[in-house]
Scaffold this active site. Structure first.
Site, PDB file in Angstrom:
ATOM      1  N   CYS A 113     -23.665   7.003  16.458  1.00 47.80           N
ATOM      2  CA  CYS A 113     -23.766   5.544  16.645  1.00 47.80           C
ATOM      3  C   CYS A 113     -23.520   5.106  18.081  1.00 47.80           C
ATOM      4  O   CYS A 113     -23.811   3.972  18.440  1.00 47.80           O
ATOM      5  CB  CYS A 113     -22.794   4.833  15.714  1.00 47.80           C
ATOM      6  SG  CYS A 113     -22.951   5.366  14.016  1.00 47.80           S
ATOM      7  N   HIS A 254     -21.745  -2.191  18.313  1.00 46.33           N
ATOM      8  CA  HIS A 254     -22.412  -1.420  17.252  1.00 46.33           C
ATOM      9  C   HIS A 254     -22.132  -2.113  15.922  1.00 46.33           C
ATOM     10  O   HIS A 254     -21.001  -2.535  15.652  1.00 46.33           O
ATOM     11  CB  HIS A 254     -21.872   0.011  17.257  1.00 46.33           C
ATOM     12  CG  HIS A 254     -22.259   0.787  16.043  1.00 46.33           C
ATOM     13  ND1 HIS A 254     -23.550   0.830  15.579  1.00 46.33           N
ATOM     14  CD2 HIS A 254     -21.515   1.519  15.171  1.00 46.33           C
ATOM     15  CE1 HIS A 254     -23.589   1.565  14.486  1.00 46.33           C
ATOM     16  NE2 HIS A 254     -22.365   1.991  14.211  1.00 46.33           N
ATOM     17  N   ASN A 284     -25.558  -0.657   8.820  1.00 44.56           N
ATOM     18  CA  ASN A 284     -25.293   0.193   9.976  1.00 44.56           C
ATOM     19  C   ASN A 284     -26.496   1.118  10.190  1.00 44.56           C
ATOM     20  O   ASN A 284     -26.732   2.015   9.393  1.00 44.56           O
ATOM     21  CB  ASN A 284     -24.013   0.989   9.695  1.00 44.56           C
ATOM     22  CG  ASN A 284     -23.633   1.939  10.827  1.00 44.56           C
ATOM     23  OD1 ASN A 284     -24.438   2.226  11.704  1.00 44.56           O
ATOM     24  ND2 ASN A 284     -22.407   2.437  10.777  1.00 44.56           N
TER      25      ASN A 284
HETATM   26  N1  COA Z   1     -17.526  -1.175  -4.197  1.00 49.21           N
HETATM   27  C1  COA Z   1     -16.382  -1.402  -4.884  1.00 49.21           C
HETATM   28  N2  COA Z   1     -15.246  -0.754  -4.640  1.00 49.21           N
HETATM   29  C2  COA Z   1     -15.257   0.159  -3.661  1.00 49.21           C
HETATM   30  C3  COA Z   1     -16.413   0.473  -2.913  1.00 49.21           C
HETATM   31  C4  COA Z   1     -17.566  -0.245  -3.223  1.00 49.21           C
HETATM   32  N3  COA Z   1     -18.734  -0.056  -2.559  1.00 49.21           N
HETATM   33  N4  COA Z   1     -16.098   1.420  -2.022  1.00 49.21           N
HETATM   34  C5  COA Z   1     -14.808   1.730  -2.188  1.00 49.21           C
HETATM   35  N5  COA Z   1     -14.298   0.962  -3.194  1.00 49.21           N
HETATM   36  C6  COA Z   1     -12.952   0.964  -3.727  1.00 49.21           C
HETATM   37  C7  COA Z   1     -12.209   2.242  -3.457  1.00 49.21           C
HETATM   38  O1  COA Z   1     -12.568   3.230  -4.395  1.00 49.21           O
HETATM   39  C8  COA Z   1     -10.789   1.789  -3.575  1.00 49.21           C
HETATM   40  O2  COA Z   1     -10.449   1.725  -4.934  1.00 49.21           O
HETATM   41  P1  COA Z   1      -8.994   2.169  -5.441  1.00 49.21           P
HETATM   42  O3  COA Z   1      -8.047   1.228  -4.755  1.00 49.21           O
HETATM   43  O4  COA Z   1      -9.091   1.962  -6.903  1.00 49.21           O
HETATM   44  O5  COA Z   1      -8.838   3.575  -5.007  1.00 49.21           O
HETATM   45  C9  COA Z   1     -10.809   0.371  -3.020  1.00 49.21           C
HETATM   46  O6  COA Z   1     -12.191  -0.038  -3.069  1.00 49.21           O
HETATM   47  C10 COA Z   1     -10.335   0.252  -1.613  1.00 49.21           C
HETATM   48  O7  COA Z   1     -10.930   1.295  -0.871  1.00 49.21           O
HETATM   49  P2  COA Z   1     -10.652   1.478   0.644  1.00 49.21           P
HETATM   50  O8  COA Z   1     -11.316   2.724   1.109  1.00 49.21           O
HETATM   51  O9  COA Z   1      -9.181   1.296   0.883  1.00 49.21           O
HETATM   52  O10 COA Z   1     -11.420   0.209   1.249  1.00 49.21           O
HETATM   53  P3  COA Z   1     -11.401  -0.275   2.712  1.00 49.21           P
HETATM   54  O11 COA Z   1     -10.846  -1.633   2.782  1.00 49.21           O
HETATM   55  O12 COA Z   1     -10.883   0.771   3.668  1.00 49.21           O
HETATM   56  O13 COA Z   1     -12.961  -0.413   3.003  1.00 49.21           O
HETATM   57  C11 COA Z   1     -14.723   0.709   4.157  1.00 49.21           C
HETATM   58  C12 COA Z   1     -13.789   0.747   2.974  1.00 49.21           C
HETATM   59  C13 COA Z   1     -15.613   1.954   4.128  1.00 49.21           C
HETATM   60  C14 COA Z   1     -15.603  -0.525   4.072  1.00 49.21           C
HETATM   61  C15 COA Z   1     -13.870   0.666   5.472  1.00 49.21           C
HETATM   62  O14 COA Z   1     -12.927   1.703   5.459  1.00 49.21           O
HETATM   63  C16 COA Z   1     -14.692   0.781   6.701  1.00 49.21           C
HETATM   64  O15 COA Z   1     -15.500  -0.079   7.012  1.00 49.21           O
HETATM   65  N6  COA Z   1     -14.494   1.841   7.499  1.00 49.21           N
HETATM   66  C17 COA Z   1     -15.302   2.053   8.674  1.00 49.21           C
HETATM   67  C18 COA Z   1     -16.565   2.730   8.248  1.00 49.21           C
HETATM   68  C19 COA Z   1     -17.607   2.695   9.292  1.00 49.21           C
HETATM   69  O16 COA Z   1     -17.803   1.702   9.946  1.00 49.21           O
HETATM   70  N7  COA Z   1     -18.314   3.829   9.444  1.00 49.21           N
HETATM   71  C20 COA Z   1     -19.365   3.977  10.349  1.00 49.21           C
HETATM   72  C21 COA Z   1     -18.865   3.972  11.734  1.00 49.21           C
HETATM   73  S1  COA Z   1     -20.131   4.262  12.859  1.00 49.21           S
END
Ligand code: COA
Length: 327
Positions: A113, A254, A284
């Site tokens: 990215c 990004h 993304n």
């Molecule tokens: N829909 C519903 N629930 C979801 C889900 C979805 N699409 N994806 C994850 N969950 C659930 C998880 O299973 C978890 O459930 P649990 O509490 O029962 O275990 C809960 O939501 C919270 O998950 P968590 O991983 O703590 O969420 P988060 O607030 O960290 O958000 C992301 C997850 C991926 C959105 C976040 O971590 C993020 O944006 N990270 C950066 C990723 C990124 O930008 N990557 C590319 C970079 S170039």
């Protein structure tokens, strides 16, 4: 008059097919509200029948049309992708052939990215070394090919698309003022997509070949990394060019997650109108996200001569980088 690297034009190309949050709710246990609240994404584009090279060529052609530059004037083509169609030839060579840009040398750059920011720095460095004067950067991704559409933690985040920019070494006081790049290979596993199976093909049987080589991500780790390194990169390009954030007209980050962008806005006291966001429509698109933003901004008349702009990327590697330029 000084001499520097100026952005001459931009182009973008996104596939027609839309994958909405609603459609994802039929594939995995998720909801429109969860995706919007946690990411800001509403839909993404999917290249159902197109290759990465085709998307790249579409964006490249538009950037050249916009520049009014003949392909034969290009000295250099740098392509960025995390989803190449083949190990060889490179996407850049496919684009060179498609454009009939016979004079250009061409290669791909792998920085996920952060690709557009890295490639911009590479072009600027070639210009400064006197090895090229006109260059095309093209970033194209068909991430849908490596996304596991049964994994709700990744499938709502990514989309397909391509963006391109033409740079020129010109008489100017403006253009690229400073660049910063960084990497932290120790965190490689936080965003991982396998290429060839690691087993030797002479040793593994036919049924050992797995077609399921999907992107795997530690979302929290990537979140932490980006909210730490993006401000570092912004601080460094500001320091390097002797400017302060108050002198910046636009920040183009990004497009990974609206919450990451909100962290940047709060940290620098940026107004919403200063930070370009289109991830609600494309998700993304990895390396393509920044040049797609730039292209939309130019075509909508948002970029004006004399404005200062910071481009900031982060992602797989893990990598990050920023470019400060005056239009
Ligand atoms: N829909 C519903 N629930 C979801 C889900 C979805 N699409 N994806 C994850 N969950 C659930 C998880 O299973 C978890 O459930 P649990 O509490 O029962 O275990 C809960 O939501 C919270 O998950 P968590 O991983 O703590 O969420 P988060 O607030 O960290 O958000 C992301 C997850 C991926 C959105 C976040 O971590 C993020 O944006 N990270 C950066 C990723 C990124 O930008 N990557 C590319 C970079 S170039």
């Amino acid at each position: 008059m000084a001499i520097g690297t100026i952005l001459v034009s931009t182009g973008s190309y996104v596939p027609e097919h839309r994958l909405t949050n609603q459609m994802l709710t039929e594939m995995v246990d998720t909801s429109d509200e969860w995706i919007i609240q946690r990411t800001g994404i509403r839909e993404r584009r999917i290249a159902v029948h197109q290759t990465t090279a085709e998307l790249a060529l579409g964006a490249a052609q538009r950037a050249l049309e916009d520049a009014d530059i003949a392909p034969q004037q290009l000295d250099l083509i740098v392509a960025c992708t995390a989803t190449p169609d083949s190990y060889t030839p490179s996407i850049a060579c496919r684009v060179q052939a498609g454009l009939q840009a016979e004079r250009a040398f061409a290669f791909d750059l792998s920085a996920a990215c952060s690709g557009f920011v890295y490639a911009t720095d590479v072009v600027d460095s070639y210009f400064r070394a006197g090895k090229a004067k006109t260059a095309l950067v093209v970033c194209a991704e068909t991430l849908s090919r490596i996304i596991d559409y049964t994994d709700r933690t990744t499938c709502c985040l990514f989309g397909d698309g391509a963006g391109a920019a033409v740079y020129r070494w010109s008489d100017t006081e403006d253009g690229i003022l400073h660049t910063v790049m960084g990497a932290d290979g120790k965190r490689a596993d936080a965003l991982f997509a396998e290429a060839l199976p690691s087993e030797n093909p002479l040793e593994r049987g036919a049924d050992a070949v797995s077609s399921e080589r999907f992107l795997k991500m530690d979302g929290k780790e990537v979140f932490r990394f980006s909210t730490r390194t993006v401000p570092e990169a912004i601080d460094q390009v500001l320091d390097g060019s002797g400017m302060t954030i108050d002198e910046i007209d636009w920040v183009v980050p990004h497009q990974a997650n609206l919450r990451i962008i909100d962290v940047i806005c709060r940290r620098y006291g940026l107004r919403k109108e200063q930070v370009y966001v289109n991830l609600d429509r494309y998700g993304n698109t990895s390396s393509a996200s920044i040049p797609i933003c730039l292209d939309e901004m130019r075509r909508n008349g948002l970029l004006q001569a004399g404005q200062t702009i910071i481009l900031v990327g982060f992602g797989g590697g893990l990598t990050y980088g920023a470019v400060l330029m005056r239009m």
